[in-house]
Design a protein around this motif. Structure first.
Motif, PDB file in Angstrom:
ATOM      1  N   LEU A 100       0.828  -1.198   0.000  1.00 55.92           N
ATOM      2  CA  LEU A 100       0.000   0.000   0.000  1.00 55.92           C
ATOM      3  C   LEU A 100       0.867   1.256   0.000  1.00 55.92           C
ATOM      4  CD1 LEU A 100      -2.907   1.160   0.277  1.00 55.92           C
ATOM      5  CD2 LEU A 100      -2.502   1.159   2.742  1.00 55.92           C
ATOM      6  N   LEU A 101       1.855   1.298   0.889  1.00 60.05           N
ATOM      7  CA  LEU A 101       2.710   2.480   0.973  1.00 60.05           C
ATOM      8  C   LEU A 101       3.591   2.642  -0.254  1.00 60.05           C
ATOM      9  CD1 LEU A 101       3.710   2.377   4.746  1.00 60.05           C
ATOM     10  CD2 LEU A 101       2.123   3.956   3.615  1.00 60.05           C
ATOM     11  N   LEU A 102       4.138   1.547  -0.748  1.00 60.05           N
ATOM     12  CA  LEU A 102       4.959   1.648  -1.948  1.00 60.05           C
ATOM     13  C   LEU A 102       4.150   2.155  -3.131  1.00 60.05           C
ATOM     14  CD1 LEU A 102       7.256  -1.508  -1.932  1.00 60.05           C
ATOM     15  CD2 LEU A 102       7.971   0.873  -2.062  1.00 60.05           C
ATOM     16  N   ARG A 103       2.943   1.673  -3.233  1.00 58.95           N
ATOM     17  CA  ARG A 103       2.097   2.115  -4.342  1.00 58.95           C
ATOM     18  C   ARG A 103       1.845   3.609  -4.260  1.00 58.95           C
ATOM     19  NH1 ARG A 103      -3.752   1.897  -5.313  1.00 58.95           N
ATOM     20  NH2 ARG A 103      -3.972   2.191  -7.545  1.00 58.95           N
ATOM     21  N   ARG A 104       1.642   4.086  -3.061  1.00 62.94           N
ATOM     22  CA  ARG A 104       1.338   5.520  -2.907  1.00 62.94           C
ATOM     23  C   ARG A 104       2.594   6.391  -2.963  1.00 62.94           C
ATOM     24  NH1 ARG A 104      -3.984   6.420  -1.052  1.00 62.94           N
ATOM     25  NH2 ARG A 104      -5.029   4.456  -0.609  1.00 62.94           N
ATOM     26  N   LEU A 105       3.683   5.904  -2.380  1.00 64.22           N
ATOM     27  CA  LEU A 105       4.890   6.723  -2.286  1.00 64.22           C
ATOM     28  C   LEU A 105       5.829   6.561  -3.472  1.00 64.22           C
ATOM     29  CD1 LEU A 105       5.680   6.162   1.497  1.00 64.22           C
ATOM     30  CD2 LEU A 105       4.499   8.096   0.439  1.00 64.22           C
ATOM     31  N   ALA A 106       5.822   5.388  -4.075  1.00 59.45           N
ATOM     32  CA  ALA A 106       6.753   5.126  -5.178  1.00 59.45           C
ATOM     33  C   ALA A 106       6.034   5.121  -6.516  1.00 59.45           C
ATOM     34  CB  ALA A 106       7.463   3.800  -4.944  1.00 59.45           C
ATOM     35  N   LYS A 107       4.914   5.807  -6.570  1.00 62.08           N
ATOM     36  CA  LYS A 107       4.141   5.919  -7.811  1.00 62.08           C
ATOM     37  C   LYS A 107       3.812   4.545  -8.413  1.00 62.08           C
ATOM     38  CE  LYS A 107       5.949  10.464  -8.886  1.00 62.08           C
ATOM     39  NZ  LYS A 107       6.661  10.744  -7.708  1.00 62.08           N
ATOM     40  N   GLY A 108       3.474   3.621  -7.546  1.00 63.91           N
ATOM     41  CA  GLY A 108       2.996   2.331  -8.013  1.00 63.91           C
ATOM     42  C   GLY A 108       4.050   1.312  -8.366  1.00 63.91           C
ATOM     43  N   ASN A 109       5.325   1.602  -8.164  1.00 55.97           N
ATOM     44  CA  ASN A 109       6.378   0.663  -8.534  1.00 55.97           C
ATOM     45  C   ASN A 109       6.530  -0.411  -7.459  1.00 55.97           C
ATOM     46  OD1 ASN A 109       8.516  -0.688  -9.561  1.00 55.97           O
ATOM     47  ND2 ASN A 109       9.930   1.032  -9.532  1.00 55.97           N
ATOM     48  N   LEU A 110       5.811  -1.504  -7.649  1.00 52.11           N
ATOM     49  CA  LEU A 110       5.801  -2.591  -6.679  1.00 52.11           C
ATOM     50  C   LEU A 110       6.648  -3.776  -7.128  1.00 52.11           C
ATOM     51  CD1 LEU A 110       1.956  -2.598  -6.110  1.00 52.11           C
ATOM     52  CD2 LEU A 110       3.667  -1.404  -4.755  1.00 52.11           C
ATOM     53  N   ASP A 111       7.179  -3.683  -8.329  1.00 54.39           N
ATOM     54  CA  ASP A 111       7.845  -4.834  -8.949  1.00 54.39           C
ATOM     55  C   ASP A 111       8.970  -5.417  -8.094  1.00 54.39           C
ATOM     56  OD1 ASP A 111       6.134  -4.482 -11.065  1.00 54.39           O
ATOM     57  OD2 ASP A 111       7.582  -3.375 -12.272  1.00 54.39           O
ATOM     58  N   ILE A 112       9.799  -4.569  -7.525  1.00 57.25           N
ATOM     59  CA  ILE A 112      10.955  -5.061  -6.767  1.00 57.25           C
ATOM     60  C   ILE A 112      10.497  -5.828  -5.528  1.00 57.25           C
ATOM     61  CG2 ILE A 112      12.973  -4.377  -5.416  1.00 57.25           C
ATOM     62  CD1 ILE A 112      13.343  -2.062  -7.445  1.00 57.25           C
ATOM     63  N   LEU A 113       9.582  -5.231  -4.755  1.00 64.24           N
ATOM     64  CA  LEU A 113       9.101  -5.909  -3.553  1.00 64.24           C
ATOM     65  C   LEU A 113       8.386  -7.210  -3.905  1.00 64.24           C
ATOM     66  CD1 LEU A 113       8.607  -6.125  -0.526  1.00 64.24           C
ATOM     67  CD2 LEU A 113       6.544  -4.744  -0.853  1.00 64.24           C
ATOM     68  N   LEU A 114       7.527  -7.179  -4.912  1.00 63.97           N
ATOM     69  CA  LEU A 114       6.797  -8.390  -5.288  1.00 63.97           C
ATOM     70  C   LEU A 114       7.745  -9.486  -5.775  1.00 63.97           C
ATOM     71  CD1 LEU A 114       3.670  -6.821  -6.995  1.00 63.97           C
ATOM     72  CD2 LEU A 114       3.748  -8.055  -4.823  1.00 63.97           C
ATOM     73  N   ALA A 115       8.765  -9.119  -6.523  1.00 59.47           N
ATOM     74  CA  ALA A 115       9.730 -10.114  -7.004  1.00 59.47           C
ATOM     75  C   ALA A 115      10.509 -10.712  -5.836  1.00 59.47           C
ATOM     76  CB  ALA A 115      10.686  -9.482  -8.018  1.00 59.47           C
ATOM     77  N   ARG A 116      10.927  -9.880  -4.908  1.00 60.01           N
ATOM     78  CA  ARG A 116      11.648 -10.381  -3.730  1.00 60.01           C
ATOM     79  C   ARG A 116      10.769 -11.284  -2.883  1.00 60.01           C
ATOM     80  NH1 ARG A 116      14.692  -4.849  -1.791  1.00 60.01           N
ATOM     81  NH2 ARG A 116      16.391  -4.935  -3.304  1.00 60.01           N
ATOM     82  N   GLN A 117       9.529 -10.852  -2.671  1.00 61.08           N
ATOM     83  CA  GLN A 117       8.611 -11.643  -1.858  1.00 61.08           C
ATOM     84  C   GLN A 117       8.312 -12.986  -2.525  1.00 61.08           C
ATOM     85  OE1 GLN A 117       7.571 -10.474   1.267  1.00 61.08           O
ATOM     86  NE2 GLN A 117       7.080 -12.630   1.462  1.00 61.08           N
ATOM     87  N   ARG A 118       8.136 -12.972  -3.835  1.00 59.19           N
ATOM     88  CA  ARG A 118       7.887 -14.214  -4.564  1.00 59.19           C
ATOM     89  C   ARG A 118       9.076 -15.172  -4.395  1.00 59.19           C
ATOM     90  NH1 ARG A 118       4.306 -15.742  -8.005  1.00 59.19           N
ATOM     91  NH2 ARG A 118       3.512 -13.653  -8.303  1.00 59.19           N
ATOM     92  N   ARG A 119      10.297 -14.638  -4.466  1.00 62.93           N
ATOM     93  CA  ARG A 119      11.481 -15.494  -4.271  1.00 62.93           C
ATOM     94  C   ARG A 119      11.488 -16.113  -2.880  1.00 62.93           C
ATOM     95  NH1 ARG A 119      14.050 -11.470  -7.374  1.00 62.93           N
ATOM     96  NH2 ARG A 119      14.893 -10.437  -5.534  1.00 62.93           N
ATOM     97  N   VAL A 120      11.105 -15.344  -1.881  1.00 62.16           N
ATOM     98  CA  VAL A 120      11.035 -15.862  -0.505  1.00 62.16           C
ATOM     99  C   VAL A 120      10.014 -16.997  -0.438  1.00 62.16           C
ATOM    100  CG1 VAL A 120      10.298 -15.306   1.854  1.00 62.16           C
ATOM    101  CG2 VAL A 120      11.846 -13.769   0.641  1.00 62.16           C
TER     102      VAL A 120
END
Length: 109
Positions: free
Chosen positions: A30-50
């Motif tokens: 939620l915060l990344l979407r609002r603060l980073a203009k929607g760029n969630l790719d890095i977090l989602l990719a890292r979380q998927r790897r975990v």
């Protein structure tokens, strides 16, 4: 009530509380979407790897449990696998919904 009787009662009662979402992950998204203009790719990719690593680890644990004849442990591990798979599915749904909202000019956050 004796401890033994309390244990027996607890063992026979269904769980009424729902499974918890990964609240910290949701807040980060939620915060990344609002603060980073929607760029969630890095977090989602890292979380998927975990999560994928967790599935590999659980597969190894299940294999060991089967070799040791620990059917009770196999069932516990299978539950953990299902929950991890559900977490991955939830991330996919989240991303689909966010993408849909962003492609719809009338969509709101």
């Amino acid at each position: 009530m004796s401890g033994r009787r309390q244990l027996e009662q607890w063992l026979t009662e269904p769980e009424t509380e729902p499974q918890y979402l990964r609240e910290a992950l949701f807040v980060k998204l939620l915060l990344l979407r609002r603060l980073a203009k929607g760029n969630l790719d890095i977090l989602l990719a890292r979380q998927r790897r975990v999560y994928l690593q967790r599935l590999r680890d659980l597969a190894e644990l299940e294999k060991q449990a089967r070799q040791e004849g620990r059917n009770d442990l196999v069932l516990l591990i299978k539950g953990a696998v299902i929950h991890t798979e559900a977490d991955i599915k939830w991330m996919d749904v989240y991303l689909e919904e966010i993408t849909s909202l962003e492609s719809d000019p009338g969509g709101k956050s």
